[in-house]
Motif scaffolding. Structure first.
Motif, short mmCIF file in Angstrom:
data_model
loop_
_atom_site.label_atom_id
_atom_site.label_comp_id
_atom_site.label_asym_id
_atom_site.label_seq_id
_atom_site.Cartn_x
_atom_site.Cartn_y
_atom_site.Cartn_z
N LYS A 4 1.16 -1.07 0.39
CA LYS A 4 -0.17 0.35 -0.25
C LYS A 4 0.10 1.45 -0.21
O LYS A 4 0.89 2.21 -0.79
N GLY A 60 -7.06 0.46 8.81
CA GLY A 60 -7.34 1.06 8.54
C GLY A 60 -7.98 0.99 6.82
O GLY A 60 -7.83 -0.06 6.26
N ASP A 61 -8.38 1.63 5.91
CA ASP A 61 -9.37 1.64 4.48
C ASP A 61 -8.81 1.52 3.28
O ASP A 61 -7.16 2.39 3.61
N HIS A 62 -8.35 1.57 2.03
CA HIS A 62 -7.63 0.96 1.04
C HIS A 62 -8.55 1.45 0.07
O HIS A 62 -9.79 1.12 -0.95
N GLU A 63 -7.65 2.83 -0.76
CA GLU A 63 -9.36 2.61 -1.91
C GLU A 63 -7.99 2.38 -3.40
O GLU A 63 -6.96 2.56 -3.31
N VAL A 87 -13.83 0.97 -2.65
CA VAL A 87 -12.57 1.19 -1.75
C VAL A 87 -13.24 0.40 -0.31
O VAL A 87 -13.68 -0.68 -0.67
N TYR A 88 -11.95 -0.07 -0.20
CA TYR A 88 -11.99 -1.49 0.86
C TYR A 88 -11.83 -0.17 2.30
O TYR A 88 -11.12 -0.19 2.57
N GLU A 89 -13.17 -0.95 2.49
CA GLU A 89 -13.16 -0.55 4.56
C GLU A 89 -12.45 -1.36 5.19
O GLU A 89 -12.34 -3.06 4.96
N ASN A 90 -11.53 -1.15 5.97
CA ASN A 90 -11.25 -2.01 7.29
C ASN A 90 -10.13 -2.90 7.63
O ASN A 90 -10.18 -3.60 8.08
N LEU A 91 -9.17 -2.62 6.31
CA LEU A 91 -8.07 -3.94 6.13
C LEU A 91 -7.46 -3.47 6.98
O LEU A 91 -7.11 -2.82 7.37
N TYR A 143 -3.90 -2.71 7.84
CA TYR A 143 -2.20 -2.80 7.38
C TYR A 143 -0.94 -3.17 8.27
O TYR A 143 -0.75 -3.41 9.69
N PRO A 166 -6.03 -6.93 0.07
CA PRO A 166 -7.26 -6.57 -0.31
C PRO A 166 -8.84 -7.36 -0.39
O PRO A 166 -9.45 -7.26 0.29
#
Lengths: 291, 339
Positions: A255, B126-129, B136-140, B142, B159
């Motif tokens: 990421k 956290g999220d990832h776009e 948008v992926y929520e609550n991944l 990290y 993801p």
């Protein structure tokens, strides 16, 4: 039959152990050009374990398998100089961006193509990632048992192995039937050095891609001496599911990469003379940090 | 379903420290994700094991009690987790980055085609776009770790695949119970449903495990040496200082690789993480991998001939000099001022 077919998995890695000041560019990114590419250290331990089996069972053949860019052929030559019999370079843009799982899949598919074998030996981990995942994941992909962190092969025969494993707080000796996957620990014996006769024999060994750009005067060598041809496989040479290769086949994604920025503390410079150090020791004693 | 799982290592019914640290982290992740924390333990003497595990806020404890499961072996423990995870579909699975967890984790992640990140120094939600597919992926999870020889810090995500797996070294996460009387459910697993006889093809024929004699993790003061110490003989100076001021001796990976000190003393991402009240870094340049294991020390003294060594910037006191001259002075003036 008193011989084994052994596959050694090896990786060419940047020498991250000797990161000098020029290894980082002014903008804080890694200067890959300043890091020499080397034979991953624990993969050399793996090669040595294989060579020791060959010392004992001389008909044994050792094939080095590596995945990487064209220049990774260097470590196959290095393997030849130390006693490996054969080498395969798995190289294709389709493998770019592979995480450990996609790497293991590609290696396992190449191993399936290589045919019958008795033993696979890999280094425990590579110094550029330190994950120690590829050995066990190749074993799982091939549905083979694994023996990790091996520092000594105590007994070996065509069908069975006894190996000593180095754990955090001790050692464990295990026995199992072949075939299986071993990973070599850094505490295993160091790899023997290059052999002068093998160095002469193999110094011109090249992959097809390298031969194409070689000096024409040498080209006849590769017909006259077939052992100088290093096998190079692209993705098309192995049976594969494209969805499991490279970036697409990698469940893990990067990421974010951050360069390491030090949060500078307010350091106090202590003079390295008697007064400075006495002052410091007094201060530490007074604050009950020591004493 | 979709809970946070922690694989707990056990020996004769005693749960490993690193597993308890991960339960603590797992509890806080589960709180953030508003899901349950589940633990798995396999081995022997597990009759009262919930007393060790539940106080960390475990909602469900899966116990596989079978004499064949202790000591740890790869295939049976892997089969247990693979089959249990297929049923329970965890979103996150954590294990220690120990010789056990680093043997087991990759095998399980390969079988489930899920991503695994080794030796994390941080775990966050956290999220990832993903701009390419506009999703948008929520609550991944990290998964944060130093990479490339410690010159960079990478945040890794998984993801699309579950469970999101990570290993963490002992000492990286803090151990903290939730409440002594925390009530969770115990589920005894039918071991033969998860494990087959073919999983026992590797036989342990001998085993020598020692209690660690070196206790750097809990030491209040650590005198630690790097490659700059120069030799095993020079390391004796560190032992002398440690002896006088009541400290333990640690080492950086470079010093361990060079043979100056044993692996059990290694501090850093691939060693032990320490938080002493005083850390004396001798001839340590201070790569991120090392700093990851000691930067939370309350006070840091750096002794280095290089005034620009990276470690100096996180040190409270910097002594620019040769340890062969500085350490004897420290010993001398400590003795003089404590009498």
């Amino acid at each position: 039959m008193k011989s084994l077919k052994i596959i050694v998995l090896a990786k060419q890695v940047p020498d991250t152990r000797n990161v000098g000041k020029d290894a980082m560019k002014a903008d804080g990114t890694v200067n890959r050009a300043a890091l020499p590419a080397i034979f991953n250290p624990e993969d050399l331990n793996a090669l040595e374990l294989a060579l020791r089996i060959k010392d004992q069972l001389p008909e044994t053949t050792i094939t080095l398998l590596t995945m990487g860019p064209g220049r990774a052929a260097d470590i196959i030559r290095e393997g030849f100089f130390r006693g490996a019999d054969d080498g395969i370079l798995l190289s294709d843009r389709a493998f770019a961006g592979s995480d450990t799982l996609a790497t293991s899949y590609a290696l396992a598919q190449a191993i399936r193509k290589m045919g019958k074998f008795d033993l696979i030996i890999a280094g425990r981990q590579a110094i550029d990632g330190d994950t120690a995942q590829v050995g066990p994941q190749v074993a799982e992909k091939l549905k083979l048992p694994q023996i990790t962190y091996v520092e000594e092969i105590v007994e070996i025969s065509k069908s069975r192995i006894v190996a000593k494993r180095r754990l955090e707080r001790g050692v464990e000796t295990v026995a199992a039937n072949l075939p299986l996957v071993l990973t070599a620990n850094g505490t295993a014996p160091d790899c023997r050095s290059r052999n002068a006769r093998l160095l002469m024999k193999y110094k011109h060994a090249k992959t097809v891609s390298e031969i194409q750009s070689a000096n024409e005067d040498y080209l006849h060598l590769y017909n006259d001496r077939p052992y100088l041809n290093i096998t190079e496989w692209s993705v098309n040479e192995i049976d594969h599911d494209p969805a499991q290769l490279g970036l697409n086949g990698s469940p893990t994604k990067v990421k974010k990469i951050e360069n390491v920025v030090l949060q500078a503390k307010d350091s106090r410079i202590i003079p390295a003379n008697d007064e400075g150090i006495e002052e410091l020791m007094k201060e530490l004693i007074d604050s009950h940090t020591i004493g | 379903m979709n809970n946070v799982f922690v694989y707990c290592e056990s020996e004769e019914g005693i749960i490993a420290e690193v597993s308890l640290e991960l339960l603590t982290k797992g509890r806080s992740l589960a709180d953030m994700l508003n899901c349950r924390l589940e633990a798995v333990v396999a081995g022997v003497n597990l009759k009262d094991v919930e007393k060790q595990i539940m106080p960390f806020g475990v909602d469900v404890l899966h116990i596989a009690e079978d004499s064949r499961l202790d000591p740890y072996q790869t295939l049976p423990h892997a089969s247990l987790l693979i089959n249990l995870f297929k049923e329970e579909q965890p979103q996150i699975a954590l294990m220690g980055a120990t010789s056990t967890g680093r043997d087991l984790g990759p095998r399980v992640s390969s079988a489930l085609h899920s991503g695994l990140t080794a030796d994390c120094t941080g775990l966050e939600i956290g999220d990832h776009e993903d701009k390419k597919v506009n999703k948008v992926y929520e609550n991944l999870l990290y998964q944060i770790r130093p990479a490339f020889g410690g010159n960079i810090i990478a945040t890794i995500i998984n993801p699309d695949h579950r469970p999101q797996m990570a290993t963490v070294r002992e000492g990286v996460m803090k151990k903290e119970t939730r409440s002594a009387g925390y009530k969770g459910e115990v589920r005894m697993l039918d071991v033969n449903k998860y494990i087959s006889p073919e999983d026992f093809v590797v036989k342990i024929i001998d085993r020598h495990i020692e209690k660690s004699k070196v206790n750097i993790k809990n030491a209040g003061i650590i005198v630690s040496g790097g490659y700059g110490v120069g030799s095993k003989e020079n390391f004796n100076l560190l032992y002398e200082l440690a002896e006088v001021i009541g400290a333990e001796v640690g080492a950086s990976r470079a010093a361990v690789d060079a043979g100056f000190a044993g692996h059990e003393r290694q501090i850093g991402q691939t060693g032990v993480t320490v938080r002493p009240k005083l850390y004396i870094a001798c001839g340590i340049s201070g790569q991120i991998q090392h700093r990851a294991g000691m930067e939370e020390s309350a006070q840091i003294i750096s002794i280095n001939t290089d005034p620009d060594a990276p470690i100096n910037s996180i040190a409270d006191y910097v002594i620019v000099g040769d340890i062969a001259e500085v350490i004897p002075k420290m010993i001398k003036y400590y003795k003089k001022n404590t009498k």
